[in-house]
Design an enzyme around this catalytic site. Sequence first.
Site, mmCIF file in Angstrom:
data_model
loop_
_atom_site.group_PDB
_atom_site.id
_atom_site.type_symbol
_atom_site.label_atom_id
_atom_site.label_comp_id
_atom_site.label_asym_id
_atom_site.label_seq_id
_atom_site.Cartn_x
_atom_site.Cartn_y
_atom_site.Cartn_z
ATOM 1 N N GLU A 1 0.818 -1.218 0.000
ATOM 2 C CA GLU A 1 0.000 0.000 0.000
ATOM 3 C C GLU A 1 0.851 1.267 0.000
ATOM 4 O O GLU A 1 0.503 2.246 -0.660
ATOM 5 C CB GLU A 1 -0.972 0.001 1.184
ATOM 6 C CG GLU A 1 -2.188 -0.897 1.006
ATOM 7 C CD GLU A 1 -1.904 -2.364 1.288
ATOM 8 O OE1 GLU A 1 -0.783 -2.672 1.758
ATOM 9 O OE2 GLU A 1 -2.777 -3.207 1.031
ATOM 10 N N HIS B 1 -11.952 -5.650 8.330
ATOM 11 C CA HIS B 1 -12.653 -5.408 7.068
ATOM 12 C C HIS B 1 -13.916 -4.585 7.289
ATOM 13 O O HIS B 1 -14.888 -4.731 6.560
ATOM 14 C CB HIS B 1 -13.003 -6.727 6.373
ATOM 15 C CG HIS B 1 -11.804 -7.512 5.937
ATOM 16 N ND1 HIS B 1 -11.070 -8.282 6.801
ATOM 17 C CD2 HIS B 1 -11.214 -7.626 4.724
ATOM 18 C CE1 HIS B 1 -10.065 -8.851 6.140
ATOM 19 N NE2 HIS B 1 -10.136 -8.468 4.877
#
Lengths: 332, 324
Positions: free
Chosen positions: B60, B129
Amino acid sequence: MRMPKDAGDALDDEPVPATIEELQPLYRQMLAIRRMEEASAKAYSQGKIGGFLHLIIGQEAVCVGATAALRPDDYVVATYRDHGHAYAKGMTARSMLAELYGKKTGLVKGLGGSMHFFSREHNFLGGHGIVGGHVPIAAGAAFASKYRGDGRVTLCFFGEGASTIGGFAEGLALAGLWKLPVVLICENNQYSMGTPMYRSLAVEDVSMRALAHGMARDRFDGDDVLKVKQRIAIAVERARETNEPTLVEVVTYRFRGHSMSDPGLYRTKEEVEEWKRRDPLGRARSLLVELGAAEADLHALEDDVKAEIADAVGFAESSPVADEYLPYVIKE
Amino acid sequence: MPTMNIIEAVRDALRIEMRRDQRVVVLGEDVGKFGGVFRATSGLYDEFGADRVIDTPLAEAGIIGTAIGMALYGMRPVPEIQFGDFIFPAFDQIVNELAKFRYRSGGQYPCPVVIRTPVGGGIRGGHYHSQSPEALFIHTPGLKVVAPSNPYDAKGLLLACMRQNDPVLFMEPKRIYRASRGEVPEGEYTLEIGKAAVVREGTHCTLLAYSGMVSIAEEAAKKGEAEGVSIEVVDLRTLMPYDIDTILASVKKTGRCVVVHEAPRTCGFGAELIAAIQERAMDHLEAPILRVTGFDTPFPYTLEHEYLPNADRVLGTVRQTLEW
């Protein structure tokens, strides 16, 4: 075991061919950077420059030699020790010293100071204060030049201390994976702030990291500005012609502390003196004399540099102080 | 007019902009042939090819850092962070690099990167999540934060984000990616960044909500109506810069306000909104401004339904302000 294009391992300190024409302008740049750094140190000790100040004295041959291998429209991304790179890329001593003084006439209008030089005009994508954070940014710039097919190359500088941080690893992985036209230059000055390499790296040859990414590598001694130029030129050519990245490690040494607040007590006087005997400026000057340069010409050059820096200091001192910053956060 | 869900609206915006502007590329984990974990980029790889729909490794910081470099060079990258919860490895790149470029280059380098990421709970994703990290980014000067709640807004705002020069965190409500369906015009239109929408008018209390909580606020308003409580619902749509004028107009009209968000309570965006309102409209308030939020815990898996604000909790809190 060696990869193709591998020129690593033994530290190459063989001399390279030299002419006065090629060497003299590089000597002038290195000298201007040193004089500018000395002027900065003086102003800092007088309280005219605030914050942090990281001098590049001793390492001038790396940024000057490497940048000399570029076209003017190529990109440079540098570290917090960015004064030399900016000067080598064409920024003026006036604009840089004014930035250090926090003046409106500075490179970034006095908003950034020492570690944060930028110049869109010179395709200079920053001085970066976050160690290693700029490596993926350089990969992105290289991605863009490949995407546009404009044939430009990005040079990304960092120290060996950056080689353990995530941004470096991710930037290297993407540059290798996507075959980006970037030359990643490790200015290995042997101390990550005050920590010697043997206490921070399991493998002291940083160029070895290239092997994991199928990337070309090179490693050599960085006291000789012409050698830096000629070897970086090979990597730049590779990037321009084939889009292939190269990881280059240039071994160098800083004569001063990490920053102005560092007296450098973690290394011996003898060690520092030994490296000063290999001063890239002294080496270049001796070579110029050896090649037949007239002392009178060199003195004239040195006087010219002195005048340039004195003028820049005067400019910085007399410029107006930066007095706004809100317009530069977001454009609503 | 065609109907779309949020995923389709996002994809439509990306496709329109990629056709219009060669500088736009998308990059991220599995965005290529796979089409993205929620299929937001489905079909783009076939239309635009591997050079413009770029699969990345799991990196990322590398994804955002590379996008920054592209943007400085004049491209218009739209990176996808697969889940909002995965944005933290890139936090340094976003906060220290992306958000500060315009400033630290003295205005020379705007950095037009639009980071898309799905946020919020409601899919039983558990603690990695489901999170809603907006407050961390609203708190970062130099970023815009946009959080649409429906397909029409998602398309119009995403197109607007891709056509301006500041970095944007574009947060998509994953719980209603497909459940939220509505009419969306074909072709281009943009919505102004920084403008809230009054999605339901009322006179007794203002509900401020965004992203996946707008539909909850509307449900609470409907329930309230049946009980004689008239609730105005404001969908903030942009969280930074937020539309203080629309917020104040509504609160001055109703005299009461409740903020709804699913992120944890302490130092959540609700705290900022409440401070901003009371600084400017103290004389108009009939009751303290209250919050309905997630709790100060990791996001729970099994007890997700307890953690997330629902219409009953919201309406109960509205009643508290009415009974003050």
